[in-house]
Design a protein around this motif. Structure first.
Motif, short mmCIF file in Angstrom:
data_model
loop_
_atom_site.label_atom_id
_atom_site.label_comp_id
_atom_site.label_asym_id
_atom_site.label_seq_id
_atom_site.Cartn_x
_atom_site.Cartn_y
_atom_site.Cartn_z
N ILE A 20 0.83 -1.21 0.00
CA ILE A 20 0.00 0.00 0.00
C ILE A 20 0.86 1.26 0.00
CG2 ILE A 20 -1.69 1.34 1.33
CD1 ILE A 20 -2.69 -1.44 2.39
N LEU A 21 1.87 1.27 0.89
CA LEU A 21 2.65 2.50 1.03
C LEU A 21 3.76 2.65 -0.02
CD1 LEU A 21 3.05 2.85 4.90
CD2 LEU A 21 1.34 3.87 3.40
N GLY A 22 4.11 1.56 -0.65
CA GLY A 22 5.18 1.64 -1.66
C GLY A 22 6.51 2.06 -1.04
N GLU A 23 7.28 2.83 -1.81
CA GLU A 23 8.63 3.21 -1.38
C GLU A 23 8.66 3.94 -0.03
OE1 GLU A 23 11.61 3.78 -4.08
OE2 GLU A 23 10.80 1.81 -4.64
N ASN A 24 7.51 4.52 0.36
CA ASN A 24 7.47 5.28 1.61
C ASN A 24 7.81 4.46 2.84
OD1 ASN A 24 6.61 7.50 0.20
ND2 ASN A 24 4.44 6.95 0.41
N VAL A 25 7.77 3.12 2.73
CA VAL A 25 8.01 2.33 3.94
C VAL A 25 9.49 2.20 4.27
CG1 VAL A 25 5.95 0.89 3.81
CG2 VAL A 25 8.05 0.16 2.68
N SER A 26 10.33 2.87 3.51
CA SER A 26 11.76 2.68 3.75
C SER A 26 12.15 3.07 5.19
CB SER A 26 12.59 3.47 2.75
OG SER A 26 12.22 4.81 2.83
N PHE A 27 11.30 3.87 5.86
CA PHE A 27 11.62 4.23 7.24
C PHE A 27 11.58 3.00 8.16
CE2 PHE A 27 7.03 4.35 7.26
CZ PHE A 27 6.67 3.92 8.53
N LEU A 28 10.95 1.90 7.71
CA LEU A 28 10.89 0.69 8.54
C LEU A 28 12.14 -0.18 8.39
CD1 LEU A 28 7.19 -0.50 8.12
CD2 LEU A 28 8.31 0.22 10.23
N LYS A 29 12.93 0.13 7.38
CA LYS A 29 14.10 -0.73 7.09
C LYS A 29 15.01 -0.93 8.32
CE LYS A 29 16.95 -2.75 3.92
NZ LYS A 29 18.30 -2.53 4.27
N VAL A 193 10.27 -5.17 1.66
CA VAL A 193 10.31 -5.96 0.42
C VAL A 193 9.09 -5.62 -0.44
CG1 VAL A 193 10.14 -8.29 -0.54
CG2 VAL A 193 11.61 -7.87 1.42
N GLY A 194 7.89 -5.62 0.20
CA GLY A 194 6.66 -5.33 -0.54
C GLY A 194 6.71 -3.93 -1.14
N GLY A 195 7.19 -2.96 -0.33
CA GLY A 195 7.23 -1.58 -0.79
C GLY A 195 8.22 -1.37 -1.92
N SER A 196 9.37 -2.02 -1.84
CA SER A 196 10.35 -1.75 -2.88
C SER A 196 10.16 -2.62 -4.12
CB SER A 196 11.79 -1.88 -2.37
OG SER A 196 11.84 -2.44 -1.10
N TYR A 197 9.53 -3.79 -3.98
CA TYR A 197 9.47 -4.66 -5.15
C TYR A 197 8.07 -4.92 -5.69
CZ TYR A 197 14.25 -5.62 -3.76
OH TYR A 197 15.57 -5.49 -3.41
N GLY A 198 7.06 -4.84 -4.84
CA GLY A 198 5.70 -5.10 -5.33
C GLY A 198 5.39 -6.58 -5.47
N LEU A 199 4.17 -6.85 -5.93
CA LEU A 199 3.67 -8.23 -6.00
C LEU A 199 4.51 -9.16 -6.84
CD1 LEU A 199 -0.20 -8.62 -6.32
CD2 LEU A 199 1.37 -9.45 -4.56
#
Ligand code: ASP
Length: 403
Positions: A20-29, A193-199
């Motif tokens: 859902i959030l896409g690249e924005n989730v990088s803060f969780l890395k 993984v989901g945010g940076s790569y998608g389904l």
């Protein structure tokens, strides 16, 4: 709630958040990185101590020598088979093909070694350096030799054996603690993984699961049945029926160690293995024999290589076989231990650690089947060793297990 259920929720919730959030989730890395670091932190002390304990549990060398040797050889032999089957399935089914990931960290690519060098370098010229720099094959070799020496010096070794036993216990506890972070670690890793790569990336994980399950079923049905039938003239169907509770328990607990009490009872009551052989060979197996884990490591190592577009050379494949075989000796029979060891396989051939993040999310599903294979392998070897030593009650084997 059970840990695996929390991890499953972390997996699904993390993946959805990432999608859902896409690249924005990088803060969780960073949260995921903390989890990965914690896993890596366990490797060296865990491997060294549990291996020394595995070897010293042989105790009286004269009494246990022959049975121990037979079991040990059978355990190593089946593990080499298992890792080869895993690599073959990974190679043929290509679960990671077409993913085109690129690693964010550049690992020091291991200098390409020839097969001869790989063998020569297993002997550490400086064991402390091997420990400090995490040279796992060298660490395993030193731990093995050290453990054997402890057994050979007998009573004098007691303080040191006790010391390592306590360290191993503490490391198991620490593993529990790290694994309790797994739901959050997996959440963060899968979100990333989901945010940076998608389904497109997540679907191939289904292929990994199918590949590991197929390879495990093949190993149990073909390799174990053949060994029982050819090596022991024993009916494999009776064998599987005789250990059904241990199978169910290993599948649901994902722990060879937790299954041990049941497998020790079942091989005696249902298969007619003597008490002496059962109570020595099975605990040894629960500590050092991990065929299912080896299969899983073969498949997932190739999956990670394919996903990141790395071509593995023949020498690297040999390194994987050697590392996985020796590592299975140092893998604790507890949930998730195989995932920790996977980091070691990946680093032994310079594959990116992010591969762990991909596999971690589905690890429990893979852990269930690989633990069942681990336990079945232990029981199979115990039965064969008992047969060869005249310690198998054939009447019990022929009747009890089908009742
Ligand atoms: N859970 C496995 C076992 O107990 C070890 C592993 O994680 O592969 O046998």
């Amino acid at each position: 709630m059970k840990l695996w259920a929390k991890i499953a929720i972390g997996l699904v919730a993390g993946t959805s958040t990432g999608l859902i959030l896409g690249e924005n989730v990088s803060f969780l890395k960073p949260v995921g990185d903390v989890f990965l670091n914690a896993i890596k932190m366990l490797i060296v002390p865990l491997v060294f101590s549990s291996l020394v304990v595995g070897v010293t549990s042989l105790k009286d060398p004269r009494k246990l020598g022959r049975v121990g040797f037979k079991a040990f050889v059978a355990y190593l032999f089946t593990t080499v088979f298992a890792i080869s089957i895993g690599l073959a399935f990974g190679h043929v089914l290509k679960p990671g093909a077409g993913m085109h990931l690129s690693p964010s960290e550049t690992l020091a690519a291991p200098t390409q070694q020839s097969v001869v060098d790989t063998f020569v370098n297993i002997i550490p010229s400086n064991p402390l350096q091997a420990l400090a720099s995490g040279q796992i094959l060298q660490i395993i070799m030193f731990a093995l030799l050290f453990g054997i020496s402890l057994v050979l010096i007998g009573e004098k070794a007691k303080p040191v054996s006790d010391f390592f036993e306590a360290i191993a216990e503490a490391m198991y506890k620490l593993t529990d603690m790290v694994m309790s972070l797994a739901p959050y670690g997996v959440f963060a890793l899968m979100a990333w993984v989901g945010g940076s790569y998608g389904l497109a990336i997540l679907l191939p994980l289904g292929k990994v699961i199918i590949s590991v399950y197929l390879a495990c079923v093949l190993h149990i049905l073909v390799v174990y049945s053949l060994m029982l039938f050819v090596g022991g003239r024993l009916n494999p169907v009776r064998f599987f029926y005789g250990i059904k509770e241990a199978l169910a328990l290993s599948f649901s607990t994902s722990s060879s160690a937790a299954t041990l009490p049941v497998s020790i009872r079942e091989v005696q009551e249902n298969l007619g293995v003597s008490k002496g052989v059962a109570s020595f060979v099975l605990p040894l197996g629960a500590t050092i024999n991990m065929d299912g884990t080896a299969i899983y490591q073969g498949v997932t190592a190739l999956f990670v290589a394919q996903a990141f577009g790395v071509d593995l050379s023949f020498a690297q494949m040999v390194t994987i076989v050697l590392t996985a075989t020796l590592a299975s000796i140092g893998t604790a029979g507890i949930p998730g231990a195989g995932l920790i060891m996977l980091s070691l396989i990946l680093s032994s051939v310079g594959l990116p650690m992010e591969g762990l993040a991909l596999v971690a999310g589905i690890d429990r599903i893979l852990d269930m089947v690989r633990t069942s294979v681990n336990v079945t392998g232990d029981c199979m070897v115990a039965t064969l060793v008992a047969k060869s030593e005249g310690e198998l009650d054939l009447d019990v084997y022929a009747t009890k297990s089908v009742s």
